[in-house]
Scaffold this motif. Structure first.
Motif, PDB file in Angstrom:
ATOM      1  N   GLU A 186       2.378   2.497  -4.110  1.00 22.78           N
ATOM      2  CA  GLU A 186       1.897   3.855  -4.394  1.00 22.78           C
ATOM      3  C   GLU A 186       0.387   3.949  -4.183  1.00 22.78           C
ATOM      4  O   GLU A 186      -0.121   4.948  -3.646  1.00 22.78           O
ATOM      5  CB  GLU A 186       2.251   4.250  -5.826  1.00 22.78           C
ATOM      6  CG  GLU A 186       3.737   4.428  -6.076  1.00 22.78           C
ATOM      7  CD  GLU A 186       4.049   4.750  -7.531  1.00 22.78           C
ATOM      8  OE1 GLU A 186       3.081   4.872  -8.324  1.00 22.78           O
ATOM      9  OE2 GLU A 186       5.233   4.850  -7.868  1.00 22.78           O
ATOM     10  N   LEU A 187      -0.335   2.917  -4.586  1.00 22.64           N
ATOM     11  CA  LEU A 187      -1.787   2.902  -4.448  1.00 22.64           C
ATOM     12  C   LEU A 187      -2.194   2.950  -2.977  1.00 22.64           C
ATOM     13  O   LEU A 187      -3.099   3.711  -2.587  1.00 22.64           O
ATOM     14  CB  LEU A 187      -2.341   1.638  -5.114  1.00 22.64           C
ATOM     15  CG  LEU A 187      -3.815   1.632  -5.558  1.00 22.64           C
ATOM     16  CD1 LEU A 187      -4.080   2.733  -6.569  1.00 22.64           C
ATOM     17  CD2 LEU A 187      -4.155   0.261  -6.155  1.00 22.64           C
ATOM     18  N   VAL A 188      -1.527   2.159  -2.170  1.00 27.45           N
ATOM     19  CA  VAL A 188      -1.845   2.118  -0.737  1.00 27.45           C
ATOM     20  C   VAL A 188      -1.481   3.444  -0.072  1.00 27.45           C
ATOM     21  O   VAL A 188      -2.218   3.950   0.789  1.00 27.45           O
ATOM     22  CB  VAL A 188      -1.113   0.946  -0.072  1.00 27.45           C
ATOM     23  CG1 VAL A 188      -1.158   1.059   1.454  1.00 27.45           C
ATOM     24  CG2 VAL A 188      -1.731  -0.384  -0.501  1.00 27.45           C
ATOM     25  N   GLN A 189      -0.341   4.022  -0.455  1.00 29.28           N
ATOM     26  CA  GLN A 189       0.057   5.300   0.123  1.00 29.28           C
ATOM     27  C   GLN A 189      -0.954   6.405  -0.209  1.00 29.28           C
ATOM     28  O   GLN A 189      -1.231   7.291   0.611  1.00 29.28           O
ATOM     29  CB  GLN A 189       1.439   5.699  -0.394  1.00 29.28           C
ATOM     30  CG  GLN A 189       2.576   4.859   0.144  1.00 29.28           C
ATOM     31  CD  GLN A 189       2.678   4.903   1.664  1.00 29.28           C
ATOM     32  OE1 GLN A 189       2.762   5.983   2.262  1.00 29.28           O
ATOM     33  NE2 GLN A 189       2.641   3.739   2.290  1.00 29.28           N
ATOM     34  N   ASP A 190      -1.523   6.332  -1.405  1.00 22.32           N
ATOM     35  CA  ASP A 190      -2.479   7.345  -1.820  1.00 22.32           C
ATOM     36  C   ASP A 190      -3.875   7.159  -1.205  1.00 22.32           C
ATOM     37  O   ASP A 190      -4.590   8.140  -0.959  1.00 22.32           O
ATOM     38  CB  ASP A 190      -2.616   7.347  -3.354  1.00 22.32           C
ATOM     39  CG  ASP A 190      -1.364   7.869  -4.054  1.00 22.32           C
ATOM     40  OD1 ASP A 190      -0.553   8.534  -3.372  1.00 22.32           O
ATOM     41  OD2 ASP A 190      -1.215   7.588  -5.258  1.00 22.32           O
ATOM     42  N   HIS A 191      -4.260   5.905  -0.983  1.00 19.14           N
ATOM     43  CA  HIS A 191      -5.658   5.642  -0.598  1.00 19.14           C
ATOM     44  C   HIS A 191      -5.841   4.917   0.716  1.00 19.14           C
ATOM     45  O   HIS A 191      -6.976   4.775   1.189  1.00 19.14           O
ATOM     46  CB  HIS A 191      -6.358   4.853  -1.709  1.00 19.14           C
ATOM     47  CG  HIS A 191      -6.350   5.525  -3.031  1.00 19.14           C
ATOM     48  ND1 HIS A 191      -7.180   6.594  -3.340  1.00 19.14           N
ATOM     49  CD2 HIS A 191      -5.584   5.305  -4.156  1.00 19.14           C
ATOM     50  CE1 HIS A 191      -6.947   6.995  -4.595  1.00 19.14           C
ATOM     51  NE2 HIS A 191      -5.997   6.235  -5.101  1.00 19.14           N
ATOM     52  N   ALA A 192      -4.768   4.425   1.324  1.00 18.18           N
ATOM     53  CA  ALA A 192      -4.924   3.669   2.580  1.00 18.18           C
ATOM     54  C   ALA A 192      -3.738   3.893   3.511  1.00 18.18           C
ATOM     55  O   ALA A 192      -3.319   2.987   4.218  1.00 18.18           O
ATOM     56  CB  ALA A 192      -5.094   2.193   2.271  1.00 18.18           C
ATOM     57  N   ALA A 193      -3.197   5.104   3.505  1.00 13.72           N
ATOM     58  CA  ALA A 193      -2.046   5.408   4.360  1.00 13.72           C
ATOM     59  C   ALA A 193      -2.425   5.237   5.837  1.00 13.72           C
ATOM     60  O   ALA A 193      -3.491   5.693   6.284  1.00 13.72           O
ATOM     61  CB  ALA A 193      -1.569   6.836   4.097  1.00 13.72           C
ATOM     62  N   GLY A 194      -1.583   4.532   6.567  1.00 15.59           N
ATOM     63  CA  GLY A 194      -1.813   4.325   7.985  1.00 15.59           C
ATOM     64  C   GLY A 194      -2.750   3.202   8.332  1.00 15.59           C
ATOM     65  O   GLY A 194      -2.909   2.867   9.515  1.00 15.59           O
ATOM     66  N   VAL A 195      -3.356   2.584   7.343  1.00  6.41           N
ATOM     67  CA  VAL A 195      -4.277   1.459   7.591  1.00  6.41           C
ATOM     68  C   VAL A 195      -3.471   0.197   7.861  1.00  6.41           C
ATOM     69  O   VAL A 195      -2.475  -0.082   7.171  1.00  6.41           O
ATOM     70  CB  VAL A 195      -5.227   1.247   6.397  1.00  6.41           C
ATOM     71  CG1 VAL A 195      -6.093   0.000   6.619  1.00  6.41           C
ATOM     72  CG2 VAL A 195      -6.089   2.480   6.190  1.00  6.41           C
ATOM     73  N   GLN A 196      -3.874  -0.573   8.840  1.00  5.41           N
ATOM     74  CA  GLN A 196      -3.235  -1.834   9.160  1.00  5.41           C
ATOM     75  C   GLN A 196      -3.903  -2.976   8.391  1.00  5.41           C
ATOM     76  O   GLN A 196      -5.115  -2.968   8.215  1.00  5.41           O
ATOM     77  CB  GLN A 196      -3.307  -2.114  10.650  1.00  5.41           C
ATOM     78  CG  GLN A 196      -2.551  -1.112  11.499  1.00  5.41           C
ATOM     79  CD  GLN A 196      -1.058  -1.098  11.188  1.00  5.41           C
ATOM     80  OE1 GLN A 196      -0.435  -2.152  11.131  1.00  5.41           O
ATOM     81  NE2 GLN A 196      -0.513   0.091  10.983  1.00  5.41           N
ATOM     82  N   PRO A 197      -3.103  -3.943   7.964  1.00  6.60           N
ATOM     83  CA  PRO A 197      -3.720  -5.080   7.236  1.00  6.60           C
ATOM     84  C   PRO A 197      -4.661  -5.871   8.110  1.00  6.60           C
ATOM     85  O   PRO A 197      -4.478  -5.945   9.333  1.00  6.60           O
ATOM     86  CB  PRO A 197      -2.503  -5.915   6.811  1.00  6.60           C
ATOM     87  CG  PRO A 197      -1.425  -5.543   7.767  1.00  6.60           C
ATOM     88  CD  PRO A 197      -1.655  -4.082   8.105  1.00  6.60           C
ATOM     89  N   SER A 198      -5.684  -6.459   7.511  1.00  3.21           N
ATOM     90  CA  SER A 198      -6.680  -7.220   8.269  1.00  3.21           C
ATOM     91  C   SER A 198      -6.105  -8.557   8.720  1.00  3.21           C
ATOM     92  O   SER A 198      -5.143  -9.035   8.153  1.00  3.21           O
ATOM     93  CB  SER A 198      -7.914  -7.463   7.397  1.00  3.21           C
ATOM     94  OG  SER A 198      -7.566  -8.169   6.227  1.00  3.21           O
TER      95      SER A 198
END
Length: 267
Positions: free
Chosen positions: A255-267
């Protein structure tokens, strides 16, 4: 440690010192302490069995003092070696853990190759283990307990002592991980994101098999977002999902990633 986790600390004493009566001594309570340990010359067997009687009657402190007296009065007797270990055991039963450790260490210094050496190492480990405090206090004793338990497992891997030590090692490692998490959460509440990450990363790297690893990965996701590195946050969330897909911590991280980092690829 809780009462439940300490139940097994009474195991194996009989096998170590031979004699079923020793098992009942493990349940002995603590007396108020030696009332009179003034020197009285006695033959070795009388002195030893008087000490044993005191231990069986729950007078652990007095028993320890009398076992010490066996060695003092009869240092070259075969009974003296047995009394050294019984002294350590009596101090352990009486919850005088420092003296229990000292007595067992002295036995090992004098009789390093004795058949009862594994039991002496075990008593040392138990005496540290019983002193483990809650995670809000200094964990020096916890580290000493872990070292002592690992030493038993290294030296005597095929013994019952090592089997019990391995169970306790898992509990001690979980306790140490809990301490790291407690410190990390404190730093996080204070906005010290990097200091918090160091603690959480240590749990993931050093205590990855403990119950605290899923939360540590979630906290790393949180702190990475707070530091403005969403790709790192996504990486930690992905690791969390791969290893603990059904955990509450993964659901929160997702949920945290969906709210603040949607579409971001892992490093």
């Amino acid at each position: 440690m809780t009462t439940q986790t300490r139940t097994s600390t009474k195991l194996f004493f009989g096998a170590a010192l031979a004699g079923a009566s020793l098992l009942t001594a493990a349940c002995a309570g603590r007396d108020s302490g030696p009332k009179d340990t003034a020197y009285v010359a006695r033959d070795v067997e009388t002195l030893y069995w008087e000490a044993k009687r005191r231990l069986d009657n729950g007078q652990a402190d007095l028993a320890a003092a009398l076992f010490d007296e066996v060695e003092r009065q009869h240092p070259y007797s075969p009974w003296a070696r047995r009394a050294q270990l019984m002294s350590s055991f009596s101090y352990y039963v009486g919850k005088d853990y420092n003296k229990a450790i000292q007595s067992a260490q002295r036995f090992l210094q004098i009789h390093p190759g004795n058949k009862d050496a594994p039991y002496a190492f075990y008593l040392i480990a138990l005496s540290y283990y019983e002193q483990i405090s809650d995670v809000q206090r200094d964990q020096k004793i916890t580290d000493q307990a872990l070292t002592a338990l690992q030493e038993i497992n290294r030296r005597y891997p095929n013994t019952d002592y090592a089997a019990d030590a391995r169970l306790k090692i898992d509990l001690v490692r979980d306790h140490l991980a809990g301490k790291e998490m407690e410190i990390g959460r404190h730093y996080e509440r204070s906005g010290k994101w990097i200091a918090a990450q160091i603690r959480f990363q240590n749990v993931v790297d050093t205590y990855q098999t403990t119950s605290h690893a899923p939360e540590a990965l979630y906290r790393l996701t949180e702190t990475s977002l707070a530091l403005g590195i969403p790709d790192e946050a996504v990486k930690y969330a992905s690791v969390l999902g791969a290893n603990y897909p059904g955990s509450e911590w993964y659901e929160k991280a997702y949920e945290l990633v969906q709210d603040h980092a949607a579409g971001v690829q892992p490093s």
